[in-house]
Design a protein around this motif. Structure first.
Motif, PDB file in Angstrom:
ATOM      1  N   ARG A  25       0.878  -1.174   0.000  1.00 47.54           N
ATOM      2  CA  ARG A  25       0.000   0.000   0.000  1.00 47.54           C
ATOM      3  C   ARG A  25       0.913   1.220   0.000  1.00 47.54           C
ATOM      4  N   VAL A  26       0.714   2.111  -0.932  1.00 44.71           N
ATOM      5  CA  VAL A  26       1.618   3.255  -1.064  1.00 44.71           C
ATOM      6  C   VAL A  26       0.901   4.559  -0.681  1.00 44.71           C
ATOM      7  N   LYS A  27       1.730   5.586  -0.460  1.00 49.60           N
ATOM      8  CA  LYS A  27       1.212   6.828   0.112  1.00 49.60           C
ATOM      9  C   LYS A  27       0.264   7.560  -0.832  1.00 49.60           C
ATOM     10  N   ASP A  81       7.326   7.221  -4.041  1.00 47.03           N
ATOM     11  CA  ASP A  81       6.002   6.880  -3.482  1.00 47.03           C
ATOM     12  C   ASP A  81       6.185   5.835  -2.364  1.00 47.03           C
ATOM     13  N   PRO A  82       6.453   6.312  -1.130  1.00 43.09           N
ATOM     14  CA  PRO A  82       6.805   5.370  -0.059  1.00 43.09           C
ATOM     15  C   PRO A  82       5.680   4.393   0.291  1.00 43.09           C
ATOM     16  N   VAL A  83       6.113   3.254   0.796  1.00 39.11           N
ATOM     17  CA  VAL A  83       5.195   2.200   1.208  1.00 39.11           C
ATOM     18  C   VAL A  83       4.594   2.552   2.574  1.00 39.11           C
ATOM     19  N   VAL A  84       3.293   2.347   2.683  1.00 44.11           N
ATOM     20  CA  VAL A  84       2.611   2.564   3.967  1.00 44.11           C
ATOM     21  C   VAL A  84       2.475   1.232   4.704  1.00 44.11           C
ATOM     22  N   SER A  85       2.204   0.163   3.953  1.00 44.13           N
ATOM     23  CA  SER A  85       2.183  -1.173   4.560  1.00 44.13           C
ATOM     24  C   SER A  85       2.582  -2.193   3.505  1.00 44.13           C
TER      25      SER A  85
END
Ligand code: URA
Length: 225
Positions: free
Chosen positions: A116-118, A176-180
Protein backbone atom coordinates in the motif's frame (compact mmCIF):
# COMPACT_ATOMS: atom_id res chain seq x y z
CA UNK A 1 20.54 -31.79 30.10
CA UNK A 2 22.79 -31.20 33.09
CA UNK A 3 20.07 -28.99 34.58
CA UNK A 4 17.74 -31.98 34.66
CA UNK A 5 15.33 -30.58 32.06
CA UNK A 6 15.47 -33.60 29.75
CA UNK A 7 13.58 -36.85 30.32
CA UNK A 8 13.74 -40.06 28.30
CA UNK A 9 10.63 -42.19 28.74
CA UNK A 10 9.75 -40.12 31.78
CA UNK A 11 13.14 -40.56 33.48
CA UNK A 12 15.41 -37.52 33.97
CA UNK A 13 18.67 -37.95 32.04
CA UNK A 14 21.53 -35.60 32.89
CA UNK A 15 24.47 -37.41 31.35
CA UNK A 16 25.69 -35.73 28.15
CA UNK A 17 26.10 -38.20 25.31
CA UNK A 18 23.23 -40.43 26.50
CA UNK A 19 21.78 -42.30 23.53
CA UNK A 20 18.14 -42.72 22.50
CA UNK A 21 16.36 -44.68 19.80
CA UNK A 22 14.16 -42.10 18.02
CA UNK A 23 11.74 -44.86 16.93
CA UNK A 24 11.10 -46.09 20.45
CA UNK A 25 12.09 -43.53 23.08
CA UNK A 26 10.03 -40.52 24.14
CA UNK A 27 12.25 -37.53 24.83
CA UNK A 28 10.88 -34.44 26.60
CA UNK A 29 12.37 -31.05 27.50
CA UNK A 30 10.70 -29.25 30.42
CA UNK A 31 7.91 -31.79 30.19
CA UNK A 32 7.20 -31.13 26.50
CA UNK A 33 7.71 -34.05 24.16
CA UNK A 34 10.30 -33.33 21.46
CA UNK A 35 9.61 -34.86 18.08
CA UNK A 36 12.75 -36.63 16.92
CA UNK A 37 11.91 -36.18 13.29
CA UNK A 38 14.03 -38.31 10.98
CA UNK A 39 13.98 -35.76 8.16
CA UNK A 40 14.05 -31.98 7.88
CA UNK A 41 10.81 -30.07 8.07
CA UNK A 42 9.87 -26.77 6.48
CA UNK A 43 6.93 -24.64 7.55
CA UNK A 44 5.24 -21.43 6.48
CA UNK A 45 4.12 -18.84 9.01
CA UNK A 46 1.72 -15.97 8.43
CA UNK A 47 3.78 -13.35 10.24
CA UNK A 48 1.60 -10.73 11.88
CA UNK A 49 2.62 -7.06 12.11
CA UNK A 50 4.76 -6.04 15.08
CA UNK A 51 6.65 -9.32 15.34
CA UNK A 52 10.44 -9.29 14.87
CA UNK A 53 12.11 -11.90 12.64
CA UNK A 54 14.55 -13.39 15.11
CA UNK A 55 14.82 -16.60 17.09
CA UNK A 56 16.40 -14.86 20.11
CA UNK A 57 14.62 -12.16 22.07
CA UNK A 58 16.65 -9.01 22.55
CA UNK A 59 13.86 -7.00 24.15
CA UNK A 60 10.33 -7.67 25.32
CA UNK A 61 8.98 -7.22 21.77
CA UNK A 62 7.25 -10.29 20.26
CA UNK A 63 9.46 -12.46 18.05
CA UNK A 64 8.72 -15.09 15.41
CA UNK A 65 10.27 -17.81 17.58
CA UNK A 66 7.21 -17.49 19.85
CA UNK A 67 4.91 -18.38 16.95
CA UNK A 68 6.54 -21.51 15.50
CA UNK A 69 6.90 -24.99 17.07
CA UNK A 70 10.48 -24.74 18.32
CA UNK A 71 9.82 -27.24 21.14
CA UNK A 72 8.97 -29.95 18.65
CA UNK A 73 11.48 -28.82 16.02
CA UNK A 74 14.35 -27.11 17.86
CA UNK A 75 16.43 -26.60 14.68
CA UNK A 76 13.89 -24.31 12.99
CA UNK A 77 15.29 -21.05 11.66
CA UNK A 78 13.74 -18.40 9.41
CA UNK A 79 14.59 -18.41 5.70
CA UNK A 80 15.24 -14.71 5.18
CA UNK A 81 13.40 -12.05 7.09
CA UNK A 82 10.46 -9.71 7.01
CA UNK A 83 10.55 -6.30 8.67
CA UNK A 84 8.69 -6.03 11.96
CA UNK A 85 5.85 -4.09 10.30
CA UNK A 86 5.67 -6.39 7.24
CA UNK A 87 3.08 -9.18 7.34
CA UNK A 88 2.74 -12.39 5.38
CA UNK A 89 4.54 -15.49 4.28
CA UNK A 90 7.73 -16.36 6.16
CA UNK A 91 9.37 -19.75 5.73
CA UNK A 92 11.24 -21.70 8.40
CA UNK A 93 13.20 -24.90 8.00
CA UNK A 94 15.40 -27.30 9.92
CA UNK A 95 17.26 -27.83 6.63
CA UNK A 96 20.12 -25.32 6.57
CA UNK A 97 21.02 -26.19 3.00
CA UNK A 98 17.54 -25.31 1.77
CA UNK A 99 17.67 -21.85 3.33
CA UNK A 100 21.13 -21.10 1.98
CA UNK A 101 20.13 -22.19 -1.49
CA UNK A 102 16.86 -20.23 -1.58
CA UNK A 103 18.51 -17.06 -0.35
CA UNK A 104 21.53 -17.30 -2.64
CA UNK A 105 21.49 -14.28 -4.99
CA UNK A 106 22.09 -16.51 -8.02
CA UNK A 107 18.77 -18.30 -7.48
CA UNK A 108 16.51 -15.28 -8.08
CA UNK A 109 13.60 -16.88 -6.25
CA UNK A 110 10.55 -14.67 -6.81
CA UNK A 111 8.69 -13.03 -3.94
CA UNK A 112 5.40 -11.24 -4.40
CA UNK A 113 4.28 -8.43 -2.12
CA UNK A 114 1.15 -6.35 -1.86
CA UNK A 115 2.28 -2.82 -1.10
CA UNK A 116 0.00 0.00 0.00
CA UNK A 117 1.62 3.25 -1.06
CA UNK A 118 1.21 6.83 0.11
CA UNK A 119 -0.24 8.31 -3.09
CA UNK A 120 -1.57 6.81 -6.32
CA UNK A 121 1.38 5.24 -8.15
CA UNK A 122 2.11 7.15 -11.36
CA UNK A 123 2.79 5.44 -14.68
CA UNK A 124 6.31 6.86 -14.54
CA UNK A 125 6.96 5.40 -11.07
CA UNK A 126 5.56 2.02 -12.18
CA UNK A 127 7.82 2.08 -15.25
CA UNK A 128 10.89 2.78 -13.09
CA UNK A 129 9.96 -0.05 -10.72
CA UNK A 130 9.55 -2.41 -13.68
CA UNK A 131 12.95 -1.45 -15.07
CA UNK A 132 14.67 -1.69 -11.67
CA UNK A 133 15.30 1.59 -9.87
CA UNK A 134 18.74 2.74 -8.75
CA UNK A 135 19.28 2.15 -5.01
CA UNK A 136 22.30 3.14 -2.91
CA UNK A 137 23.66 -0.39 -3.33
CA UNK A 138 23.09 -0.42 -7.10
CA UNK A 139 20.12 -0.89 -9.44
CA UNK A 140 17.64 -3.65 -8.72
CA UNK A 141 16.66 -6.28 -11.22
CA UNK A 142 13.46 -5.63 -13.15
CA UNK A 143 10.29 -6.22 -11.14
CA UNK A 144 6.75 -7.12 -12.19
CA UNK A 145 4.30 -4.44 -11.12
CA UNK A 146 0.51 -4.63 -11.29
CA UNK A 147 -2.03 -2.13 -9.99
CA UNK A 148 -4.18 -4.03 -7.51
CA UNK A 149 -6.92 -1.43 -7.00
CA UNK A 150 -8.51 1.31 -9.06
CA UNK A 151 -7.04 4.04 -6.90
CA UNK A 152 -3.49 2.79 -7.67
CA UNK A 153 -2.56 2.87 -4.00
CA UNK A 154 -2.42 -0.91 -3.78
CA UNK A 155 0.32 -2.40 -5.91
CA UNK A 156 1.38 -6.02 -6.40
CA UNK A 157 5.13 -6.24 -6.96
CA UNK A 158 7.23 -9.32 -7.67
CA UNK A 159 10.98 -9.12 -7.10
CA UNK A 160 13.68 -11.70 -7.73
CA UNK A 161 16.25 -10.62 -5.15
CA UNK A 162 16.25 -10.28 -1.40
CA UNK A 163 18.14 -7.15 -0.43
CA UNK A 164 17.71 -5.39 2.87
CA UNK A 165 14.41 -3.43 2.96
CA UNK A 166 14.35 -3.89 -0.79
CA UNK A 167 10.69 -3.27 -1.58
CA UNK A 168 10.43 -0.24 0.69
CA UNK A 169 13.62 1.22 -0.79
CA UNK A 170 12.37 0.61 -4.36
CA UNK A 171 9.13 2.52 -3.75
CA UNK A 172 11.02 5.23 -1.86
CA UNK A 173 13.38 5.56 -4.86
CA UNK A 174 10.48 6.22 -7.23
CA UNK A 175 8.97 8.80 -4.89
CA UNK A 176 6.00 6.88 -3.48
CA UNK A 177 6.81 5.37 -0.06
CA UNK A 178 5.19 2.20 1.21
CA UNK A 179 2.61 2.56 3.97
CA UNK A 180 2.18 -1.17 4.56
CA UNK A 181 3.67 -4.32 3.08
CA UNK A 182 2.41 -7.89 2.93
CA UNK A 183 4.21 -10.89 1.36
CA UNK A 184 1.76 -13.06 -0.55
CA UNK A 185 4.11 -15.63 -2.02
CA UNK A 186 7.62 -17.02 -1.98
CA UNK A 187 8.69 -18.94 -5.09
CA UNK A 188 5.85 -21.32 -5.93
CA UNK A 189 4.26 -21.08 -2.47
CA UNK A 190 1.27 -18.90 -1.69
CA UNK A 191 0.12 -17.85 1.77
CA UNK A 192 -3.48 -18.68 0.85
CA UNK A 193 -5.95 -18.44 3.71
CA UNK A 194 -3.48 -19.15 6.52
CA UNK A 195 -4.50 -16.79 9.31
CA UNK A 196 -2.07 -14.27 10.91
CA UNK A 197 0.03 -15.95 13.60
CA UNK A 198 -0.69 -19.47 12.26
CA UNK A 199 1.77 -21.87 10.66
CA UNK A 200 1.59 -25.11 8.71
CA UNK A 201 4.05 -27.77 7.69
CA UNK A 202 4.78 -27.87 3.94
CA UNK A 203 3.98 -31.07 2.08
CA UNK A 204 6.74 -33.04 0.36
CA UNK A 205 5.44 -31.76 -3.00
CA UNK A 206 5.62 -28.16 -1.81
CA UNK A 207 9.19 -28.61 -0.55
CA UNK A 208 10.13 -30.22 -3.88
CA UNK A 209 8.62 -27.29 -5.80
CA UNK A 210 10.43 -24.84 -3.54
CA UNK A 211 13.68 -26.70 -4.04
CA UNK A 212 13.26 -26.44 -7.82
CA UNK A 213 12.30 -22.76 -7.71
CA UNK A 214 14.45 -19.91 -8.91
CA UNK A 215 16.26 -19.33 -12.13
CA UNK A 216 19.79 -20.09 -10.98
CA UNK A 217 21.95 -23.12 -10.73
CA UNK A 218 22.30 -24.90 -7.43
CA UNK A 219 20.55 -26.83 -4.75
CA UNK A 220 17.48 -27.96 -6.68
CA UNK A 221 19.50 -29.32 -9.54
CA UNK A 222 22.21 -30.98 -7.47
CA UNK A 223 19.75 -32.47 -4.98
CA UNK A 224 17.79 -34.19 -7.69
CA UNK A 225 20.72 -35.56 -9.58
N1 URA B 1 11.19 -5.62 1.47
C1 URA B 1 11.07 -4.74 2.50
O1 URA B 1 11.34 -3.56 2.35
N2 URA B 1 10.67 -5.21 3.68
C2 URA B 1 10.33 -6.49 3.92
O2 URA B 1 9.95 -6.85 5.03
C3 URA B 1 10.46 -7.39 2.84
C4 URA B 1 10.89 -6.92 1.62
Amino acid sequence: MTAGRVTVNGVVVTELGSKVDPCIDEVAVDGKVVRLSDGPITIMLHKPAGVITTMKAQSDKPIVADLVPTDEYPGLYPIGRLDADTTGLLLFSTDGELGNALLHPSRHVSKTYLARVKKPLSDEAARKLREGPELDDGPTQPAEVVFADEGRKLVRITIHEGRYHQVKRMFEAVGDPVVSLHRESFGPLKLGDLKPGKWRILSDDEVAALTRSGRGEGYGETRQS
